[in-house]
Design a protein around this motif. Sequence first.
Motif, PDB file in Angstrom:
ATOM      1  N   HIS A 136       0.842  -1.195   0.000  1.00 18.36           N
ATOM      2  CA  HIS A 136       0.000   0.000   0.000  1.00 18.36           C
ATOM      3  C   HIS A 136       0.881   1.251   0.000  1.00 18.36           C
ATOM      4  N   HIS A 137       1.227   1.692  -1.200  1.00 16.23           N
ATOM      5  CA  HIS A 137       2.080   2.871  -1.335  1.00 16.23           C
ATOM      6  C   HIS A 137       1.698   3.656  -2.583  1.00 16.23           C
ATOM      7  N   LEU A 138       1.992   4.933  -2.542  1.00 17.41           N
ATOM      8  CA  LEU A 138       1.942   5.793  -3.726  1.00 17.41           C
ATOM      9  C   LEU A 138       3.313   6.450  -3.858  1.00 17.41           C
ATOM     10  N   ILE A 139       3.974   6.250  -4.976  1.00 14.79           N
ATOM     11  CA  ILE A 139       5.180   7.009  -5.316  1.00 14.79           C
ATOM     12  C   ILE A 139       4.759   8.006  -6.386  1.00 14.79           C
ATOM     13  N   VAL A 140       4.802   9.288  -6.033  1.00 13.49           N
ATOM     14  CA  VAL A 140       4.298  10.334  -6.931  1.00 13.49           C
ATOM     15  C   VAL A 140       5.478  11.172  -7.410  1.00 13.49           C
ATOM     16  N   ARG A 141       5.814  11.012  -8.688  1.00 13.70           N
ATOM     17  CA  ARG A 141       6.910  11.780  -9.273  1.00 13.70           C
ATOM     18  C   ARG A 141       6.377  13.121  -9.755  1.00 13.70           C
ATOM     19  N   LEU A 142       7.045  14.189  -9.356  1.00 15.12           N
ATOM     20  CA  LEU A 142       6.546  15.546  -9.587  1.00 15.12           C
ATOM     21  C   LEU A 142       7.486  16.345 -10.476  1.00 15.12           C
ATOM     22  N   GLY A 143       6.909  17.222 -11.307  1.00 13.75           N
ATOM     23  CA  GLY A 143       7.715  18.224 -11.973  1.00 13.75           C
ATOM     24  C   GLY A 143       8.229  19.215 -10.940  1.00 13.75           C
ATOM     25  N   PRO A 144       9.136  20.121 -11.326  1.00 15.07           N
ATOM     26  CA  PRO A 144       9.722  21.073 -10.364  1.00 15.07           C
ATOM     27  C   PRO A 144       8.651  21.845  -9.597  1.00 15.07           C
ATOM     28  N   LEU A 145       8.676  21.717  -8.270  1.00 10.83           N
ATOM     29  CA  LEU A 145       7.677  22.378  -7.428  1.00 10.83           C
ATOM     30  C   LEU A 145       7.939  23.871  -7.330  1.00 10.83           C
ATOM     31  N   PHE A 146       6.854  24.651  -7.279  1.00  9.08           N
ATOM     32  CA  PHE A 146       6.995  26.071  -6.961  1.00  9.08           C
ATOM     33  C   PHE A 146       5.877  26.504  -6.023  1.00  9.08           C
ATOM     34  N   ALA A 147       6.213  27.434  -5.150  1.00  4.17           N
ATOM     35  CA  ALA A 147       5.278  27.981  -4.173  1.00  4.17           C
ATOM     36  C   ALA A 147       5.849  29.313  -3.692  1.00  4.17           C
ATOM     37  N   LEU A 148       5.078  30.016  -2.898  1.00  2.00           N
ATOM     38  CA  LEU A 148       5.535  31.309  -2.386  1.00  2.00           C
ATOM     39  C   LEU A 148       6.307  31.181  -1.084  1.00  2.00           C
ATOM     40  N   GLU A 149       5.985  30.175  -0.291  1.00  2.00           N
ATOM     41  CA  GLU A 149       6.606  30.091   1.032  1.00  2.00           C
ATOM     42  C   GLU A 149       6.935  28.652   1.380  1.00  2.00           C
ATOM     43  N   GLY A 150       7.826  28.523   2.347  1.00  2.00           N
ATOM     44  CA  GLY A 150       8.258  27.213   2.807  1.00  2.00           C
ATOM     45  C   GLY A 150       9.580  26.818   2.167  1.00  2.00           C
ATOM     46  N   SER A 151      10.190  25.771   2.697  1.00  2.00           N
ATOM     47  CA  SER A 151      11.428  25.288   2.100  1.00  2.00           C
ATOM     48  C   SER A 151      11.138  24.692   0.726  1.00  2.00           C
ATOM     49  N   HIS A 152      12.098  24.789  -0.161  1.00  3.22           N
ATOM     50  CA  HIS A 152      11.979  24.326  -1.548  1.00  3.22           C
ATOM     51  C   HIS A 152      10.941  25.123  -2.336  1.00  3.22           C
ATOM     52  N   ALA A 153      10.579  26.318  -1.860  1.00  2.58           N
ATOM     53  CA  ALA A 153       9.567  27.136  -2.548  1.00  2.58           C
ATOM     54  C   ALA A 153      10.244  27.941  -3.651  1.00  2.58           C
ATOM     55  N   TRP A 154      10.434  27.343  -4.779  1.00  2.11           N
ATOM     56  CA  TRP A 154      11.217  27.917  -5.876  1.00  2.11           C
ATOM     57  C   TRP A 154      10.735  29.318  -6.255  1.00  2.11           C
ATOM     58  N   LEU A 155       9.441  29.508  -6.394  1.00  2.00           N
ATOM     59  CA  LEU A 155       8.926  30.812  -6.809  1.00  2.00           C
ATOM     60  C   LEU A 155       9.266  31.888  -5.786  1.00  2.00           C
ATOM     61  N   GLY A 156       9.101  31.575  -4.515  1.00  3.25           N
ATOM     62  CA  GLY A 156       9.450  32.543  -3.479  1.00  3.25           C
ATOM     63  C   GLY A 156      10.915  32.937  -3.537  1.00  3.25           C
ATOM     64  N   GLU A 157      11.786  31.958  -3.825  1.00  2.00           N
ATOM     65  CA  GLU A 157      13.216  32.239  -3.945  1.00  2.00           C
ATOM     66  C   GLU A 157      13.485  33.156  -5.135  1.00  2.00           C
ATOM     67  N   LEU A 158      12.803  32.926  -6.256  1.00  2.00           N
ATOM     68  CA  LEU A 158      12.991  33.765  -7.436  1.00  2.00           C
ATOM     69  C   LEU A 158      12.580  35.200  -7.150  1.00  2.00           C
ATOM     70  N   LEU A 159      11.429  35.373  -6.516  1.00  2.00           N
ATOM     71  CA  LEU A 159      10.950  36.727  -6.228  1.00  2.00           C
ATOM     72  C   LEU A 159      11.912  37.468  -5.303  1.00  2.00           C
ATOM     73  N   ASP A 160      12.396  36.779  -4.281  1.00  2.00           N
ATOM     74  CA  ASP A 160      13.345  37.417  -3.356  1.00  2.00           C
ATOM     75  C   ASP A 160      14.615  37.843  -4.089  1.00  2.00           C
ATOM     76  N   THR A 161      15.096  36.986  -4.992  1.00  6.22           N
ATOM     77  CA  THR A 161      16.322  37.311  -5.727  1.00  6.22           C
ATOM     78  C   THR A 161      16.109  38.488  -6.664  1.00  6.22           C
ATOM     79  N   PHE A 162      15.022  38.480  -7.414  1.00  2.00           N
ATOM     80  CA  PHE A 162      14.756  39.578  -8.343  1.00  2.00           C
ATOM     81  C   PHE A 162      14.547  40.908  -7.606  1.00  2.00           C
ATOM     82  N   ILE A 163      13.769  40.873  -6.540  1.00  2.00           N
ATOM     83  CA  ILE A 163      13.518  42.098  -5.780  1.00  2.00           C
ATOM     84  C   ILE A 163      14.818  42.624  -5.173  1.00  2.00           C
ATOM     85  N   GLY A 164      15.700  41.719  -4.789  1.00  2.00           N
ATOM     86  CA  GLY A 164      16.976  42.125  -4.203  1.00  2.00           C
ATOM     87  C   GLY A 164      18.013  42.530  -5.231  1.00  2.00           C
TER      88      GLY A 164
END
Length: 291
Positions: free
Chosen positions: A132-160
Motif C-alpha cells: 500500500h504505497h503511492l510514489i508520486v513523481r513531480l515536476g519542479p515544485l513552486f510555491a511562495l513560502e516554505g522550504s523548496h519554494a522555488w517561486l518565493g526564492e525567485l521573487l526574493d532574488t529579483f527584488i533584491g
Amino acid sequence: MKLLILEAGHCLSLAMAREANRRSDTELTIEPALQTTPARLETLRPDALVIPPLSRPLSAEPAAVTAHAEAVEACMETCREADIPLVWCVSDQLYEDGFDVPIDEHVIPEPRDDGLRRLVRTGDRIRAELPHHLIVRLGPLFALEGSHAWLGELLDTFIGGGEVRAESDVIFCPTSADAVAMALIGMLQQQHCGADAWGSYHLAGTEPVSAYTFVSMVRTQLDTRLEGRGERVALGTAKALNHHHDQPLRRVLNCRRVLDVFGVHQKPWRLEVGRMLDAWCLVRAEESTPQ
C-alpha cells in the motif's frame, strides 16, 4: 480521512495544510521533522503517511540525499509494521538524462548520479516491501513560502537585484505545490473509499518549458505587476545557461495515468504563477500601507 505529513516547513506541507483547512473531510497532522515512530503512528492511526519530495536532488549535497533516502526507508519500515499506507513524492530529476517523449510511470529511472541512484533504490524497496504505497513523481515544485519554494526564492532574488541563472536547454513542466496538495488529498480520499489503486503516478503542470523561459516569465510578470501598482523596482536579471549543446534535455512527465485512475487533471502552471504573483503583490501592498 486522517493524514500525517512530515517536514512541517516544506512548501508542500504548507500547501497540504491550506487545502485541508478548506475541506471538512480531511484531518491533517504535521510533524516537524522527516521521521516518525511506531508509537506515534499507533496513537494517530492516520490513513496515510505523506513524505514531501527532496527538491532538486541533482544539486543537493550528497549527505542530504543519503539522509533523505535513509529517513524515507525508516518511515517505510514503520508504516509496514503499523500497516499504514505510505505516500512518497519524488523529483522528476531522477530521470537524469530525460527522454525524447513524455515519460510514463512504468519507466523506472536509471540515473548515473550516485545520489539519484540511492533514491531509486529507496523506491525499489518501497515497491517490493510495502504493497500500500503511492510514489508520486513531480515536476519542479513552486510555491511562495516554505522550504523548496522555488517561486518565493525567485521573487526574493529579483527584488533584491540579484541574478538568476537557469538552463535554456532543460525542458520540464513546473508544478504548483497547491495543485499537488489538492491532487494528493483527492487521490487519498478515493483510496480511503476503496479505490485500491496503489502504485506509481506522475503529476506535473501543463506545457513543457525551459528553466530559463520559466524564470524569465516570472520576472516579466513581476515587473508588470509592480509597474501597475506604480512601483519602480530595479529587478535583478535572468541569465541563460546552455549545458546540452546537441539537443535540449527533455524531462516531461506523462500524467495520463493519474487522470485515468483518479480523474486528476494537470493545472496550467502559468495560471498558478499568475495567481501566486497576485497574492504576493496583495501582501506587499498591505505591508506598505501606513497603519
